[in-house]
Every structure is written in C-alpha cells, then in structure tokens.
Motif scaffolding. Structure first.
Motif, mmCIF file in Angstrom:
data_model
loop_
_atom_site.group_PDB
_atom_site.id
_atom_site.type_symbol
_atom_site.label_atom_id
_atom_site.label_comp_id
_atom_site.label_asym_id
_atom_site.label_seq_id
_atom_site.Cartn_x
_atom_site.Cartn_y
_atom_site.Cartn_z
ATOM 1 N N PRO A 201 -14.802 -18.967 -20.693
ATOM 2 C CA PRO A 201 -13.441 -18.413 -20.670
ATOM 3 C C PRO A 201 -13.425 -16.901 -20.496
ATOM 4 C CG PRO A 201 -13.633 -20.075 -22.377
ATOM 5 C CD PRO A 201 -15.026 -19.836 -21.862
ATOM 6 N N GLY A 202 -12.487 -16.462 -19.666
ATOM 7 C CA GLY A 202 -12.384 -15.043 -19.374
ATOM 8 C C GLY A 202 -12.869 -14.746 -17.970
ATOM 9 N N PRO A 203 -12.927 -13.467 -17.613
ATOM 10 C CA PRO A 203 -13.221 -13.072 -16.229
ATOM 11 C C PRO A 203 -14.702 -13.079 -15.857
ATOM 12 C CG PRO A 203 -12.810 -11.130 -17.554
ATOM 13 C CD PRO A 203 -12.573 -12.309 -18.458
ATOM 14 N N GLU A 204 -15.593 -13.443 -16.796
ATOM 15 C CA GLU A 204 -17.030 -13.361 -16.504
ATOM 16 C C GLU A 204 -17.441 -14.381 -15.447
ATOM 17 O OE1 GLU A 204 -20.825 -11.803 -16.716
ATOM 18 O OE2 GLU A 204 -19.062 -11.069 -17.786
ATOM 19 N N GLY A 205 -17.148 -15.658 -15.643
ATOM 20 C CA GLY A 205 -17.472 -16.699 -14.676
ATOM 21 C C GLY A 205 -18.891 -17.214 -14.807
ATOM 22 N N THR A 206 -19.130 -18.433 -14.276
ATOM 23 C CA THR A 206 -20.455 -19.061 -14.380
ATOM 24 C C THR A 206 -21.093 -19.336 -13.018
ATOM 25 O OG1 THR A 206 -19.467 -21.277 -14.467
ATOM 26 C CG2 THR A 206 -19.877 -20.167 -16.570
ATOM 27 N N SER A 207 -20.424 -18.973 -11.932
ATOM 28 C CA SER A 207 -20.986 -19.107 -10.578
ATOM 29 C C SER A 207 -21.639 -20.464 -10.331
ATOM 30 C CB SER A 207 -22.008 -17.984 -10.321
ATOM 31 O OG SER A 207 -21.406 -16.721 -10.437
ATOM 32 N N PRO A 208 -20.898 -21.558 -10.384
ATOM 33 C CA PRO A 208 -21.489 -22.874 -10.154
ATOM 34 C C PRO A 208 -22.122 -22.977 -8.764
ATOM 35 C CG PRO A 208 -19.258 -23.057 -11.028
ATOM 36 C CD PRO A 208 -19.456 -21.634 -10.632
ATOM 37 N N ASP A 209 -23.244 -23.660 -8.668
ATOM 38 C CA ASP A 209 -23.884 -23.863 -7.369
ATOM 39 C C ASP A 209 -24.729 -25.134 -7.397
ATOM 40 O OD1 ASP A 209 -26.126 -23.138 -8.826
ATOM 41 O OD2 ASP A 209 -26.511 -21.286 -7.726
ATOM 42 N N ARG A 210 -25.332 -25.442 -6.247
ATOM 43 C CA ARG A 210 -26.196 -26.614 -6.044
ATOM 44 C C ARG A 210 -25.491 -27.913 -6.442
ATOM 45 N NH1 ARG A 210 -32.360 -24.508 -7.401
ATOM 46 N NH2 ARG A 210 -31.940 -22.311 -7.083
ATOM 47 N N LEU A 222 -25.259 -26.576 -11.267
ATOM 48 C CA LEU A 222 -25.820 -25.570 -12.164
ATOM 49 C C LEU A 222 -24.758 -24.519 -12.472
ATOM 50 C CD1 LEU A 222 -29.375 -24.947 -10.634
ATOM 51 C CD2 LEU A 222 -28.656 -26.631 -12.346
ATOM 52 N N ALA A 223 -24.700 -24.100 -13.714
ATOM 53 C CA ALA A 223 -23.807 -23.022 -14.147
ATOM 54 C C ALA A 223 -24.659 -21.917 -14.762
ATOM 55 C CB ALA A 223 -22.787 -23.535 -15.159
ATOM 56 N N HIS A 224 -24.219 -20.679 -14.586
ATOM 57 C CA HIS A 224 -25.004 -19.523 -15.027
ATOM 58 C C HIS A 224 -24.166 -18.703 -16.012
ATOM 59 C CE1 HIS A 224 -27.693 -20.512 -11.640
ATOM 60 N NE2 HIS A 224 -26.570 -20.774 -11.004
ATOM 61 N N PHE A 225 -24.660 -18.591 -17.228
ATOM 62 C CA PHE A 225 -23.894 -17.965 -18.294
ATOM 63 C C PHE A 225 -24.394 -16.547 -18.583
ATOM 64 C CE2 PHE A 225 -22.881 -22.362 -18.771
ATOM 65 C CZ PHE A 225 -21.597 -22.395 -19.312
ATOM 66 N N GLN A 226 -23.569 -15.564 -18.196
ATOM 67 C CA GLN A 226 -23.772 -14.152 -18.528
ATOM 68 C C GLN A 226 -25.155 -13.634 -18.159
ATOM 69 O OE1 GLN A 226 -22.641 -13.586 -22.623
ATOM 70 N NE2 GLN A 226 -20.682 -14.638 -22.387
ATOM 71 N N GLY A 227 -25.745 -14.207 -17.125
ATOM 72 C CA GLY A 227 -27.051 -13.761 -16.661
ATOM 73 C C GLY A 227 -28.191 -14.104 -17.582
ATOM 74 N N LEU A 228 -27.935 -14.900 -18.611
ATOM 75 C CA LEU A 228 -28.965 -15.217 -19.599
ATOM 76 C C LEU A 228 -29.471 -16.652 -19.492
ATOM 77 C CD1 LEU A 228 -27.347 -13.514 -22.726
ATOM 78 C CD2 LEU A 228 -29.127 -12.589 -21.218
ATOM 79 N N SER A 229 -28.571 -17.594 -19.190
ATOM 80 C CA SER A 229 -28.932 -19.009 -19.208
ATOM 81 C C SER A 229 -28.477 -19.709 -17.934
ATOM 82 C CB SER A 229 -28.293 -19.728 -20.407
ATOM 83 O OG SER A 229 -28.703 -19.133 -21.621
ATOM 84 N N THR A 230 -29.308 -20.636 -17.465
ATOM 85 C CA THR A 230 -28.946 -21.555 -16.387
ATOM 86 C C THR A 230 -28.793 -22.935 -17.007
ATOM 87 O OG1 THR A 230 -30.122 -20.285 -14.696
ATOM 88 C CG2 THR A 230 -29.670 -22.599 -14.210
#
Length: 493
Positions: A201-210, A222-230
């Motif tokens: 939630p919020g403007p950060e986003g998870t950049s879904p791909d594949r 795949l979702a990417h959380f704050q550059g820390l977790s895939t």
C-alpha cells in the motif's frame, strides 16, 4: 479460435491494398484458403521466402514486436518519417503488409512494444506527446486502434509491461501516482481497466513481472518489496494473491517461471550460496528439487521439465537434464561431451514428443540435436557444418510439425533453415543475402498459412519475410516438401 477469426476478417479487409510496401507480388490469390482436414500434415511450399515490407520493431529485449494469428500477422514497424505504426499482413495470401494506423512519437521516442493478443484484439504499450507511455488496444482497424486508459495523467505515463492474457483479460504491471507500480487488468475499456491489488500500500509499488499461467490454472508472478525481497505470488486473477515464497532480492529468483504438467518450476539463488536451487510448486509452498552450479534454458515436454544445468564448481559442464519435480526423478539425460567443457545445450524447443536443441559434443561443433528424453534417443540430427566447425543453430521455432531455425555454414553465412526432424529433411531455404553475407533471420512466427520472420537482404536492409506453409497437397507439385527436399538435400551436405 472463433475470436481470432473475427480479427482475421478485419485484417483481411485491411490487407486488400493494391501494393505491397517493399514486397514482391504474392504468388497466390487473395481469396480465403480452402477447408483443410485436420489430419493432413503441413509442409513448406518450396524454399523461397517472399519480402513483405518493413521489419517489425525490436523491443529492448531484442525481440521483434509480432503477434501470430490464425490468418494474419499483427506487428509494429516504422511508418516513414512520421514514426511508428501498427501494421497487418496476410503474407503470401494477401498483397503484403498494410499500415493500420500511424502513432505519433512520444516524449522518449520509443516505439510500441509487448504486443499481446487477447480474444479478438491486440494490446500493446505505446506513447503519444500528451499522455506518455500507456496501454493501447487494436481490433485491426484504424478507428479501433486507441489508447485504453490514461493511468498516470499527463506526460509521465504508466509504462505498462509484462503483458499476459489470462482468462480472457489482459494482466500487466503499470504505475499510477497513488499506488506505485502494481498489478492491473483490462478488458479493453476505460471502466474495465482496474487495479487488481495494491500489494504494498502506498506509492512504493511492487513491480510485478514474469507473469505465468501455472499447470493448476492459477496466475503466478514475482513481486518486489522495497528492493529487499522478491516474492513468488499465486492469484486467481482477483485481489487476495497468496505469497508462496520470499527470498532476499540479492540472488533472488533467477530463471523464468516455467510450467510442466501441474508443477511450476523456477530457479532460486542466494547471495552467500554459490549453488542454484531448482524449485517446484503445485500451488503450495515450493519444495527443493535439486541443486546445481547453474541452471537455464527450461522447456516442458510430456509433463516433465527439461533444462540445461552444470554440476561442477567451474560451472562449465552444462548438459541436458530432465525432472518430474522430485529429487529422484531429476536426472541427466545424456553426457554429450564428457569432462569439464560440457555440450552447453541451448534453444530447447519441443516438436511433437521430441525436444530439439543446439549443442556441441566436442566432435561436430555446435549443431542441431534431438532427444526423446532417453539417453539412447538423444542424438545429432545433422552436421550442417561438417567436422569440428559449428553451424550454431538459433531462433528455433515449431510450426505445424516443421522446425524453423537459423544456421551459419561456409559460403552461405547465417540463413534460414527448416527441418522435419530427420537428417534428410533438414534443408536450407533460399539465401536472402547472397554468398558469405548473412541475412541473420530472427523470430520465426507462424500466422495463418505462412511462417513469418525478419531478415536482412543483400543490402543489409532488414525486412519482414514469409514462407508459404500449406497442408499436404495444397502447395502444388513443383513446390511440395518432397520437391524441396530432393532439390536441396544434396547441396546441404
């Protein structure tokens, strides 16, 4: 296929233009093909491909923007000094390639990309000066080629990517000011283009791909959380996606999600672990299948996963492996090149119940191989460049029981080839760039009764080409597969 026939009718009307931009007159009439019994095998009609006009644009991944259909090809290409345009072609059944609509250049100058067919329409990402890069759709007509929705108002653009058809809708990743980059879906209308879920939630986003359809019918991505977790996610297409696995972004999930039977396979890496983890899931928590130094080149055949993998610490002994999703059922198919070098299988492509690929056994160079999944059934198809030299087959693609690919041999350069899976039936098409020059064919796509691809001519100009592919008995005796094989198999050797 009813929905694509509707688009085919529109494209057929569009392709009634009198001339073919940059192409030769088609060898056949413009009428619809006659009914074809499903049991008849399909064969190439001769070995001469026909130029059809401008070559499709290539995406940032080097892949031409082409979408295959039952009777027509939809693609994106240059439209003169005005920029890019949406094109359609009926190949050798029609008068070449026809411009559907010109698209005005946008802020970045990038052309349309990620053309994806959904029902009787084609979606793609494109930009214009006022709205930036947004989602567009086309039904094959100029009036029906339009922007779907301005997700990020103004010139910024929502930058749609990872387009995938799923259950009759388009799923894609896009950005807006409120949610950041998240998962969206669209039915092609403004009101039907909606955010699926704001995973972070919020403007950060998870950049879904594949995004991939699993063997259980679910949508995986795949979702990417704050550059820390895939994170590997599973979804039924609506809100409420389930997290299946979470790994640190460093290393992360390294190989594309691949479905084989009911299992979804992927490769997971870890920053402090030199080995790659081959993983599998049937909709629940993923399990470890096996560990390798490197894994790549995945393909599914007979409910099993085939892939290239290395076991040595040097990571150079790549060979062909298969897996049923269990540790015991994960085995090397054949050691084609014993020792540390490895045969480095690549271009894994399924035709019928066999797997075709390029490999180097250390004796014949890099050539075309075939496997039925057993050691005894894995063998060289043909030594196209005799001896230790390599033809290096690439761009493998199957159309109606025929394998198309590019290969490079002495005196001919890199040119298009076709194979029925036997040495006798593996033959070159006519040269498109004469002598030692290479036409460098790319992205073979079957659409209607043609195989399309891009290639350079003798001047180095890249164009769209098509080779007729017809049911047996509908080519004409002079251009049948038997004639093709008889005329060129001797010279091919």
């Amino acid at each position: 296929m009813r929905w694509w026939r509707q688009l085919s009718v529109v494209l057929a009307l569009l392709c009634g233009c009198a001339t073919s931009p940059g192409g030769k007159p088609p060898p056949e009439g413009n009428g619809p093909p006659p009914p074809v019994p499903d049991t008849l095998p399909w064969t190439p009609c001769g070995r001469t491909a026909i130029p059809l006009g401008p070559a499709p644009e290539e995406s940032d991944r080097g892949v031409p923007e082409m979408v295959d259909g039952e009777r027509a090809l939809f693609f994106v290409a240059e439209a003169g000094a005005t920029g890019q345009g949406v094109w359609a072609s009926r190949g050798t059944r029609g008068p070449g390639s026809c411009l559907v609509r010109v698209l005005s250049p946008g802020p970045t100058g990038l052309g349309p990309s990620e053309a994806t067919r959904v029902g009787n329409r084609v979606f793609f990402a494109a930009e214009d000066p006022e709205h930036g890069r947004e989602l567009w759709v086309s039904d094959g007509s100029a009036g029906g080629t339009r922007r779907v929705k301005d997700l990020w108002p103004g010139k910024t653009g929502s930058e749609p990517q990872s387009l995938l058809e799923y259950n009759g809708l388009l799923y894609f990743a896009a950005s807006d000011p409120e949610h950041g980059r998240e998962l969206w879906r669209s039915d092609g209308t403004d009101e039907g283009t909606v955010l699926v879920q704001d995973l972070d939630p919020g403007p950060e986003g998870t950049s879904p791909d594949r995004m991939t359809r699993g063997g259980d019918g679910a949508l995986y991505f795949l979702a990417h959380f704050q550059g820390l977790s895939t994170v590997l996610m599973r979804s039924d297409g609506g809100p409420g996606a389930v997290e299946l696995a979470r790994v640190p972004s460093e290393g992360g999930i390294l190989e594309s999600l691949t479905t084989a039977g009911r299992r979804l396979f992927f490769v997971m890496g870890h920053l402090h672990d030199p080995e790659m983890h081959l993983m599998a899931t049937e909709g629940g928590a993923p399990t470890l299948v096996s560990m390798f130094a490197q894994v790549g080149g995945m393909a599914a055949l007979g409910g099993q996963l085939y892939f290239s993998a290395t076991t040595g610490k040097a990571g150079t002994d790549a060979e062909l492996w298969r897996s049923d999703g269990t540790e015991k059922g994960t085995q090397r198919v054949k050691d084609l090149r014993a020792g540390e070098a490895g045969s480095a299988p690549g271009g894994l492509t399924v035709m019928g119940n066999r797997l075709f690929f390029a490999a180097d056994d250390g004796t014949h160079g890099r050539e075309l191989w075939v496997s039925d999944g057993t050691e005894s059934g894995t063998h060289l198809v043909m030594d196209l460049e005799p001896g230790a030299g390599s033809a290096s087959p690439a761009e493998l693609m199957v159309a109606q029981g025929n394998l198309f690919f590019s290969a490079e041999v002495t005196g001919r350069g890199r040119e298009p080839w076709v194979s029925n899976g036997t040495a006798e039936g593996t033959v070159p098409l006519d040269e498109l760039a004469p002598g030692a020059l290479s036409s460098d064919p790319r992205r073979f796509v079957r659409a209607g009764e043609d195989v399309f691809f891009t290639a350079a001519d003798g001047t180095g100009t890249r164009k769209l080409w098509a080779l007729p592919l017809r049911p047996q008995g509908q080519c004409g005796a002079s251009a049948s597969w038997q004639a093709l094989r008889r005329d060129v198999v001797t010279s091919a050797r």
